[in-house]
Design an enzyme around this catalytic site. Structure first.
Site, PDB file in Angstrom:
ATOM      1  N   LYS A   1      41.707  26.180  43.666  1.00  0.00           N
ATOM      2  CA  LYS A   1      42.544  25.590  42.615  1.00  0.00           C
ATOM      3  C   LYS A   1      44.019  25.618  42.979  1.00  0.00           C
ATOM      4  O   LYS A   1      44.793  24.793  42.508  1.00  0.00           O
ATOM      5  CB  LYS A   1      42.332  26.316  41.283  1.00  0.00           C
ATOM      6  CG  LYS A   1      40.884  26.273  40.818  1.00  0.00           C
ATOM      7  CD  LYS A   1      40.683  25.643  39.470  1.00  0.00           C
ATOM      8  CE  LYS A   1      39.283  25.096  39.385  1.00  0.00           C
ATOM      9  NZ  LYS A   1      38.572  25.115  38.197  1.00  0.00           N
TER      10      LYS A   1
ATOM     11  N   LYS B   1      30.760  19.596  45.108  1.00  0.00           N
ATOM     12  CA  LYS B   1      30.215  19.955  43.791  1.00  0.00           C
ATOM     13  C   LYS B   1      30.570  18.907  42.739  1.00  0.00           C
ATOM     14  O   LYS B   1      31.671  18.352  42.770  1.00  0.00           O
ATOM     15  CB  LYS B   1      30.832  21.310  43.420  1.00  0.00           C
ATOM     16  CG  LYS B   1      30.338  21.928  42.151  1.00  0.00           C
ATOM     17  CD  LYS B   1      31.048  23.244  41.871  1.00  0.00           C
ATOM     18  CE  LYS B   1      32.391  23.037  41.221  1.00  0.00           C
ATOM     19  NZ  LYS B   1      32.934  24.219  40.532  1.00  0.00           N
TER      20      LYS B   1
ATOM     21  N   LYS C   1      34.734  18.370  37.126  1.00  0.00           N
ATOM     22  CA  LYS C   1      35.098  17.555  35.956  1.00  0.00           C
ATOM     23  C   LYS C   1      36.099  16.460  36.299  1.00  0.00           C
ATOM     24  O   LYS C   1      36.712  15.895  35.421  1.00  0.00           O
ATOM     25  CB  LYS C   1      35.665  18.467  34.865  1.00  0.00           C
ATOM     26  CG  LYS C   1      34.630  19.415  34.286  1.00  0.00           C
ATOM     27  CD  LYS C   1      35.263  20.497  33.432  1.00  0.00           C
ATOM     28  CE  LYS C   1      34.223  21.418  32.817  1.00  0.00           C
ATOM     29  NZ  LYS C   1      34.797  22.644  32.273  1.00  0.00           N
TER      30      LYS C   1
HETATM   31  P1  AMP Z   1      33.265  25.573  33.984  1.00  0.00           P
HETATM   32  O1  AMP Z   1      33.205  24.151  33.603  1.00  0.00           O
HETATM   33  O2  AMP Z   1      33.964  25.791  35.293  1.00  0.00           O
HETATM   34  O3  AMP Z   1      33.726  26.470  32.863  1.00  0.00           O
HETATM   35  O4  AMP Z   1      31.746  25.986  34.281  1.00  0.00           O
HETATM   36  C1  AMP Z   1      30.831  26.299  33.279  1.00  0.00           C
HETATM   37  C2  AMP Z   1      29.501  26.681  33.876  1.00  0.00           C
HETATM   38  O5  AMP Z   1      28.903  25.536  34.509  1.00  0.00           O
HETATM   39  C3  AMP Z   1      29.570  27.777  34.945  1.00  0.00           C
HETATM   40  O6  AMP Z   1      28.456  28.643  34.779  1.00  0.00           O
HETATM   41  C4  AMP Z   1      29.471  27.003  36.229  1.00  0.00           C
HETATM   42  O7  AMP Z   1      28.939  27.771  37.275  1.00  0.00           O
HETATM   43  C5  AMP Z   1      28.529  25.865  35.835  1.00  0.00           C
HETATM   44  N1  AMP Z   1      28.736  24.681  36.694  1.00  0.00           N
HETATM   45  C6  AMP Z   1      29.884  23.977  36.836  1.00  0.00           C
HETATM   46  N2  AMP Z   1      29.724  22.960  37.699  1.00  0.00           N
HETATM   47  C7  AMP Z   1      28.432  23.019  38.134  1.00  0.00           C
HETATM   48  C8  AMP Z   1      27.647  22.241  39.057  1.00  0.00           C
HETATM   49  N3  AMP Z   1      28.156  21.186  39.695  1.00  0.00           N
HETATM   50  N4  AMP Z   1      26.362  22.602  39.254  1.00  0.00           N
HETATM   51  C9  AMP Z   1      25.813  23.658  38.605  1.00  0.00           C
HETATM   52  N5  AMP Z   1      26.502  24.440  37.732  1.00  0.00           N
HETATM   53  C10 AMP Z   1      27.799  24.125  37.502  1.00  0.00           C
END
Ligand code: AMP
Ligand code: TRP
Length: 331
Positions: free
Chosen positions: A111, A195, A198
């Site tokens: 980041k 990956k 968002k």
């Molecule tokens: P965040 O949006 O970073 O708060 O992530 C929320 C949850 O979604 C966390 O447990 C991440 O590990 C999971 N996550 C985010 N992106 C992915 C992805 N591309 N594949 C699988 N899990 C994800």
């Protein structure tokens, strides 16, 4: 009864990656465990974010939690900022994680790599401290997350061991992460070597995309020239990602998905993947819109904050006592 805790940052459009890697599975724990699921709104401030956007995202996330099947009678759903104990425990724990280990965290490196030092907030650097506070505050045994969050649970474990060694076993509870066998890392549809995050409108499926858009994105997912549907992450990342999405949604193994699509042409394979994703997302969205309309998330968050505080305040007190802060109610 095992304590389960997880959270998601309300930083914007949730993706199918969030859904498959995390959100979809939270409800699985509510029958047998004590589940705490929160909106990590303090964490969302670690990168610049518009206040109105943040507030709306938090409502959305509360609605997504409910739409995913979390039952507020069984699971405690709350916002991180409504339980001040998170910030208070953070202030204590920040003294027990060190600059060196924090600067080695992958998420921080990713980041901050394109940011000037003068623009990187302390909160981004100290992110794992607050996350550790989130976890230990509820004496969590199990933390269900996607693969990218494993390192953060591991540093929490280091911290717990450090604290318990110094202040006595039982000061903090040692958590374990839980990642899904299938779908812990969903990749971008436009570049299956990165990956799904968002920030890539073409490669991400957002949970609020229209069904037409979902189908279009899957039909135009990047694949390869080999023309056989089989799982090979190295050489066929696009097809492997679509197989993973299908298997995760249908709750079958990769091998079962491969067997089903053996001999399929790419177009027909993609069509069935799109059908499966749509069959999952359509009712989910319908429920989401009902919840937003009725505002039923509000009493859920209010009640959730109360229940969360009951547990959190006890843990905070235990840690305050352990480290030597004078208890003016009970000296
Ligand atoms: P965040 O949006 O970073 O708060 O992530 C929320 C949850 O979604 C966390 O447990 C991440 O590990 C999971 N996550 C985010 N992106 C992915 C992805 N591309 N594949 C699988 N899990 C994800
Ligand atoms: N860091 C997590 C993410 O980016 C969100 C989060 C914050 C979290 N605190 C947590 C997840 C505690 C599990 C447990 O996805």
């Amino acid at each position: 009864m095992a304590r389960i805790l997880s959270g998601i940052k309300p930083t914007g459009n949730l993706t199918l990656g969030n859904y498959i890697g995390a959100l979809k599975h939270f409800k699985d724990f509510q029958e047998t465990g004590e589940v705490f699921i929160f909106i990590a709104d303090l964490h969302a401030l670690t990168l610049p974010i518009d206040p109105t956007f943040l507030r709306n995202n938090s409502r959305d996330l509360a609605a997504f939690y409910l739409a995913s099947g979390l039952d507020p009678k069984k699971a405690t759903i709350f916002t991180q900022s409504s339980v001040p104990e998170h910030a208070e425990l953070n202030a204590i724990l920040q003294n027990y994680l060190y600059m060196g280990e924090l600067s080695r965290m992958t998420q921080f490196k990713e980041k901050s790599q394109h940011m000037k030092d003068s623009a990187i907030g302390l909160g981004l650097f100290a992110y794992p401290v607050l996350m550790a506070a989130d976890i230990v505050l509820y004496d969590a045994d199990i933390v269900p997350v996607g693969e990218d969050q494993v390192q953060h649970v591991e540093i929490t474990r280091d911290l717990v061991n450090r604290m318990n060694k110094r202040y006595g076993e039982g000061t903090l509870v040692l958590p374990n992460y839980k990642i899904n066998k299938v779908g812990a890392r969903i990749m971008s549809l436009s570049n299956p070597t990165v990956k799904m995050s968002k920030s890539d409108p073409k490669g991400d499926i957002f949970l609020l995309d229209s069904m037409d858009v979902v189908r279009k994105k899957i039909m135009s997912a990047v694949t390869d020239m080999d023309a056989t549907v089989r799982y090979d992450k190295e050489n066929k990342p696009g097809i492997s990602n679509l197989l993973t999405i299908y298997a995760a949604i249908k709750e079958i193994s990769i091998e079962e998905a491969e067997a089903k699509f053996a001999g399929y042409r790419y177009g027909d394979f993609k069509r069935e993947v799109a059908d499966a994703v749509i069959a999952e997302l359509e009712p989910f969205q319908k429920r989401y819109f009902e919840i937003i309309e009725s505002k039923e998330y509000l009493p859920v968050l209010q009640e959730g904050a109360k229940r969360a505080k009951e547990i959190a305040s006890k843990t905070l007190k235990r840690v305050q006592n352990a480290v030597g802060l004078l208890d003016i109610d009970d000296d």
